[in-house]
Design an enzyme around this catalytic site. Structure first.
Site, PDB file in Angstrom:
ATOM      1  CE1 TYR A 104      -3.230   2.871   0.197  1.00  0.00           C
ATOM      2  CE2 TYR A 104      -2.749   3.082   2.531  1.00  0.00           C
ATOM      3  CZ  TYR A 104      -3.383   3.533   1.392  1.00  0.00           C
ATOM      4  OH  TYR A 104      -4.147   4.676   1.439  1.00  0.00           O
ATOM      5  CG  ASP A 145      -3.713   1.897  -3.696  1.00  0.00           C
ATOM      6  OD1 ASP A 145      -3.198   2.503  -4.661  1.00  0.00           O
ATOM      7  OD2 ASP A 145      -4.508   2.437  -2.906  1.00  0.00           O
ATOM      8  CG  HIS A 246      -9.012   1.165  -4.612  1.00  0.00           C
ATOM      9  ND1 HIS A 246      -7.820   1.464  -5.230  1.00  0.00           N
ATOM     10  CD2 HIS A 246      -9.143   2.064  -3.612  1.00  0.00           C
ATOM     11  CE1 HIS A 246      -7.256   2.497  -4.635  1.00  0.00           C
ATOM     12  NE2 HIS A 246      -8.051   2.882  -3.647  1.00  0.00           N
TER      13      HIS A 246
END
Length: 254
Positions: A104, A145, A246
């Site tokens: 992340y 991500d 997302h």
């Protein structure tokens, strides 16, 4: 082997969506981001009932990563070695012969902020670590991500986003540096529909209008890239009530 990444934007809120999606997708390994769940509250029982083992590193309200796998998880690593960072953003495990890294990446807030400089330094440390991981693990998959839209085609309005966080040249250069290590962008191994994105803001009807960015990625070592048969974005969960902003990205490895 089916690998997936999904920023769920609160595991507590999105758990029903996740459990349904696991059953439907039959993914073998799933990397989650923004779980926003302290380890003591991780829904281990529900995940195990769905047929998955889990490794996780979480904190209250922010960040948090988890890896779910149908096979045993080994050699669990939390964080980037050598990088002093209390934020729970990185998790690595070995599944069979494959090293899985869940990321992340910091958002960066704005290009004139301290958080942006933190992001660039974080990405530099990441590249150094991944270079070493690639040398050790021929079968390496880096999912997550990334908070970077690598090219203008990954942005619904490149002119409006030019020079902005997620799309700045410095961020894109760091992404290219990861590819320079030998990693391949799984999504770009195949012909894809135009205007393919993985994130849409909750505001302005962005999903309905497809005002999105492709910032969730699956990077594969050459050995895995050669065996990759498909890489897609599953937009179905984004259409649900109270969705994550997302959508899952899925790669199939033969």
């Amino acid at each position: 082997m089916k690998l997936a990444t999904w920023n769920v934007n609160s595991l507590k809120v999105r758990l029903p969506h996740l459990l349904d999606w696991l059953q439907q997708s039959q993914a073998d390994v799933v990397c989650l981001q923004e779980t926003k769940t302290e380890d003591a509250n991780f829904p281990r029982a529900e995940i195990e009932a769905a047929g998955y083992q889990a490794a996780f590193a979480g904190q209250k309200t922010y960040n948090g990563v988890a890896i779910l796998s149908r096979q045993p998880l080994q050699d669990v690593q939390v964080g980037i070695p050598g990088l002093a960072d209390e934020q729970k953003r990185v998790l690595a495990v070995t599944v069979g012969t494959t090293r899985i890294i869940d990321l992340y990446v910091p958002n960066g807030q704005s290009v004139d902020s301290d958080k942006y400089q933190y992001k660039l330094k974080w990405l530099e440390a990441l590249a150094d670590w991944l270079k070493a991981e690639l040398a050790q693990y021929p079968e390496l998959a880096v999912l997550g991500d990334f908070n970077i839209a690598p090219e203008d085609r990954d942005v619904y309005d490149p002119a409006a986003w030019a020079g902005q966080v997620l799309c700045s040249e410095s961020e894109r250069a760091h992404f290219r540096a990861l590819l320079g290590l030998g990693l391949k962008d799984g999504f770009r191994l195949f012909e894809q529909p135009e205007k393919s994105y993985s994130w849409w803001d909750y505001r302005q009807g962005a999903f309905r209008r497809n005002m999105g960015l492709r910032i969730d990625h699956i990077l594969l070592s050459p050995a895995l890239a050669r065996r990759c048969t498909a890489c897609t974005v599953d937009t179905a969960p984004r259409k649900l009530e109270r969705p994550s902003d997302h959508a899952p990205v899925i790669a199939e490895i033969g």
